[in-house]
Design a protein around this motif. Structure first.
Motif, PDB file in Angstrom:
ATOM      1  N   ILE A  71      50.257  40.395  39.043  1.00 67.16           N
ATOM      2  CA  ILE A  71      48.895  40.094  38.604  1.00 67.16           C
ATOM      3  C   ILE A  71      48.689  40.690  37.215  1.00 67.16           C
ATOM      4  O   ILE A  71      48.950  41.869  36.988  1.00 67.16           O
ATOM      5  CB  ILE A  71      47.858  40.679  39.580  1.00 67.16           C
ATOM      6  N   TYR A  72      48.204  39.866  36.271  1.00 70.59           N
ATOM      7  CA  TYR A  72      48.003  40.323  34.903  1.00 70.59           C
ATOM      8  C   TYR A  72      46.550  40.684  34.594  1.00 70.59           C
ATOM      9  O   TYR A  72      46.272  41.631  33.869  1.00 70.59           O
ATOM     10  CB  TYR A  72      48.443  39.240  33.916  1.00 70.59           C
ATOM     11  N   ASP A  73      45.618  39.897  35.131  1.00 77.66           N
ATOM     12  CA  ASP A  73      44.231  40.037  34.678  1.00 77.66           C
ATOM     13  C   ASP A  73      43.298  39.450  35.721  1.00 77.66           C
ATOM     14  O   ASP A  73      43.693  38.585  36.520  1.00 77.66           O
ATOM     15  CB  ASP A  73      44.065  39.304  33.336  1.00 77.66           C
ATOM     16  N   VAL A  74      42.047  39.908  35.710  1.00 77.51           N
ATOM     17  CA  VAL A  74      41.012  39.371  36.588  1.00 77.51           C
ATOM     18  C   VAL A  74      39.698  39.408  35.826  1.00 77.51           C
ATOM     19  O   VAL A  74      39.470  40.300  34.993  1.00 77.51           O
ATOM     20  CB  VAL A  74      40.907  40.181  37.894  1.00 77.51           C
ATOM     21  N   GLY A  75      38.851  38.427  36.074  1.00 78.02           N
ATOM     22  CA  GLY A  75      37.578  38.423  35.371  1.00 78.02           C
ATOM     23  C   GLY A  75      36.703  37.266  35.783  1.00 78.02           C
ATOM     24  O   GLY A  75      37.008  36.520  36.730  1.00 78.02           O
ATOM     25  N   GLU A  76      35.593  37.095  35.075  1.00 77.18           N
ATOM     26  CA  GLU A  76      34.658  36.008  35.316  1.00 77.18           C
ATOM     27  C   GLU A  76      34.297  35.381  33.973  1.00 77.18           C
ATOM     28  O   GLU A  76      34.101  36.096  32.981  1.00 77.18           O
ATOM     29  CB  GLU A  76      33.403  36.512  36.029  1.00 77.18           C
ATOM     30  N   ALA A  77      34.230  34.054  33.935  1.00 76.91           N
ATOM     31  CA  ALA A  77      33.877  33.349  32.701  1.00 76.91           C
ATOM     32  C   ALA A  77      33.406  31.947  33.051  1.00 76.91           C
ATOM     33  O   ALA A  77      33.991  31.288  33.927  1.00 76.91           O
ATOM     34  CB  ALA A  77      35.073  33.269  31.753  1.00 76.91           C
ATOM     35  N   ASP A  78      32.346  31.504  32.402  1.00 77.93           N
ATOM     36  CA  ASP A  78      31.842  30.139  32.585  1.00 77.93           C
ATOM     37  C   ASP A  78      31.597  29.820  34.057  1.00 77.93           C
ATOM     38  O   ASP A  78      32.004  28.768  34.563  1.00 77.93           O
ATOM     39  CB  ASP A  78      32.830  29.123  31.991  1.00 77.93           C
ATOM     40  N   ALA A  79      30.960  30.740  34.749  1.00 77.64           N
ATOM     41  CA  ALA A  79      30.536  30.557  36.144  1.00 77.64           C
ATOM     42  C   ALA A  79      31.695  30.474  37.128  1.00 77.64           C
ATOM     43  O   ALA A  79      31.522  30.009  38.256  1.00 77.64           O
ATOM     44  CB  ALA A  79      29.650  29.323  36.287  1.00 77.64           C
TER      45      ALA A  79
END
Length: 415
Positions: A71-79
């Motif tokens: 796993i490289y990254d996690v996040g939230e964007a554009d709903a």
């Protein structure tokens, strides 16, 4: 189209609650897989669905192991919520198993790698809770497996654990998981046992025409012994499967014990072909008539390639004979001293040929290497270098080469 900083290249699949894309990370110039799900859908799915989705990254992100997806990254964007992970090239275990029972050595090797991944995860407080063939990818480069999708992974002692939730795929979940009870690492062992059973027999360990029927059989029924469906299986393997599929968690071995048992079975198992299916038995005469002559031609071509590459001597500059000594030659570098520096072991010089004639074990190794070379050539005519059967043959060839080098060194010491 972008998600955060990631440039979407194409859609590669559907996840449990959203889409999976192949994407480009411009920050470090690499291809990644992006798993997404609309935040609104997460909140609608269940009160804890959003935290559970993010917990996938937190669970798998703390695990650095060659058999676990990175796993490289996690996040939230554009709903949407997203997880950026290692992009894997290869087929899922589900795709391989759909072709029928797997060769015993390949099934053991796959299960061993899965068990090693689970042992590592359990030792770091993570339970997968959704071990199934679709969540295992066989990478094309080396035949290494990657355990993926910790989407419902459970961190031991997490405050967000909720008893009573039935999470996972019904055919592979443990009885305690099917009943919505608390689970620990041995739940994953039951799931691994169900996957291994299917790899060996071509049948689900627990099946039914409805969800309630499957759940009932998981909780109450014992599957038909694998040896009844495939009689040539080792007795020790049947005993191990029985323990892994025990209805009582405490009667199952832990993941580290399963690793040891599978490794012992794998070392004692010679390479073998997959069990024939009924369809193969019915159509075999037709296949012989239709393809016998072309296959014979391919075989002659393969033999020609092997003879040219491994048996015809290549011209070498004349030099006075020297006493044998160990050298560190590399592949592609002309041998400078004696036959012991040949990496392949299939083209012995005159002194080595004499040893082979006088040593039955060395002659047997050479014969097996020739057989495997022929088999590999035939497989390459039908498949690619990334096909699991080709990868398995390459592993066996390398194993025999190592044994041949070891045996030659023993002969030199005795001489």
């Amino acid at each position: 189209m972008k998600i955060g900083r990631y440039e979407i290249l194409d859609e590669i699949g559907e996840g449990a609650m959203g889409a999976v894309f192949r994407a480009h990370d411009p920050l470090i110039e690499r291809t990644v897989a992006i798993k997404t799900v609309p935040i609104a859908q997460l909140r609608k799915e269940a009160p804890d669905a959003e935290s559970r989705f993010l917990r996938e990254a937190q669970s798998a992100g703390r695990l650095s192991h060659p058999n676990i997806v990175t796993i490289y990254d996690v996040g939230e964007a554009d709903a949407v919520a997203y997880i950026a992970m290692e992009y894997l090239r290869g087929a899922t275990l589900r795709e391989i198993m759909d072709k029928g029972p797997m060769p015993l050595d390949l099934a053991l090797d796959t299960a061993l790698q899965m068990a090693e991944a689970l042992a590592f995860a359990h030792e770091h407080g993570v339970i997968h809770r959704d071990v199934k063939p679709a969540n295992v990818v066989i990478t094309g480069q080396s035949g290494r497996i990657k355990l993926t999708d910790f989407g419902i992974a459970h961190v031991v002692n997490s405050d967000q654990t909720q008893a009573g939730q039935m999470l996972g795929s019904p055919r592979y979940m443990s009885p305690e998981q099917a009943m919505g009870r608390e689970v620990e690492g041995r739940s994953d062992i039951f799931s691994l046992g169900a996957v291994l059973y299917e790899m060996l027999t071509g049948h689900y360990a627990f099946d039914g025409d409805s969800l309630p029927t499957i759940i009932y059989r998981v909780v109450n029924d014992t599957p038909v012994a694998a040896s009844a469906l495939r009689p040539q299986l080792p007795a020790a393997l049947g005993e191990l499967l029985g323990r892994m599929l025990s209805k009582q968690p405490e009667a199952r071995p832990d993941a580290r014990a399963v690793v040891g048992a599978l490794r012992s079975l794998a070392l004692a198992t010679p390479p073998a072909t997959a069990a024939p299916s009924h369809r193969d038995e019915i159509t075999r005469p037709l296949r012989v008539l239709a393809f016998g002559i072309p296959l014979a031609v391919f075989l002659l071509i393969g033999l020609g390639i092997i003879v040219i590459e491994h048996f015809l001597p290549s011209p070498t500059p004349s030099a006075p004979p020297a006493a044998p000594r160990a050298t560190g030659g590399t592949a592609g570098t002309p041998a400078a001293s004696g036959p012991e520096v040949r990496p392949s072991g299939e083209a012995p010089g005159p002194p080595e040929a004499a040893k082979r004639e006088s040593d039955p074990y060395l002659a047997g190794l050479d014969k097996k290497l020739v057989e495997l070379r022929i088999k590999r050539t035939m497989l390459l005519l039908k498949y690619t270098r990334q096909h699991p059967d080709v990868v398995q043959v390459d592993r066996e060839i390398e194993r025999l080469r190592a044994e041949r080098r070891r045996h030659l060194k023993q002969l030199e010491k005795k001489g």
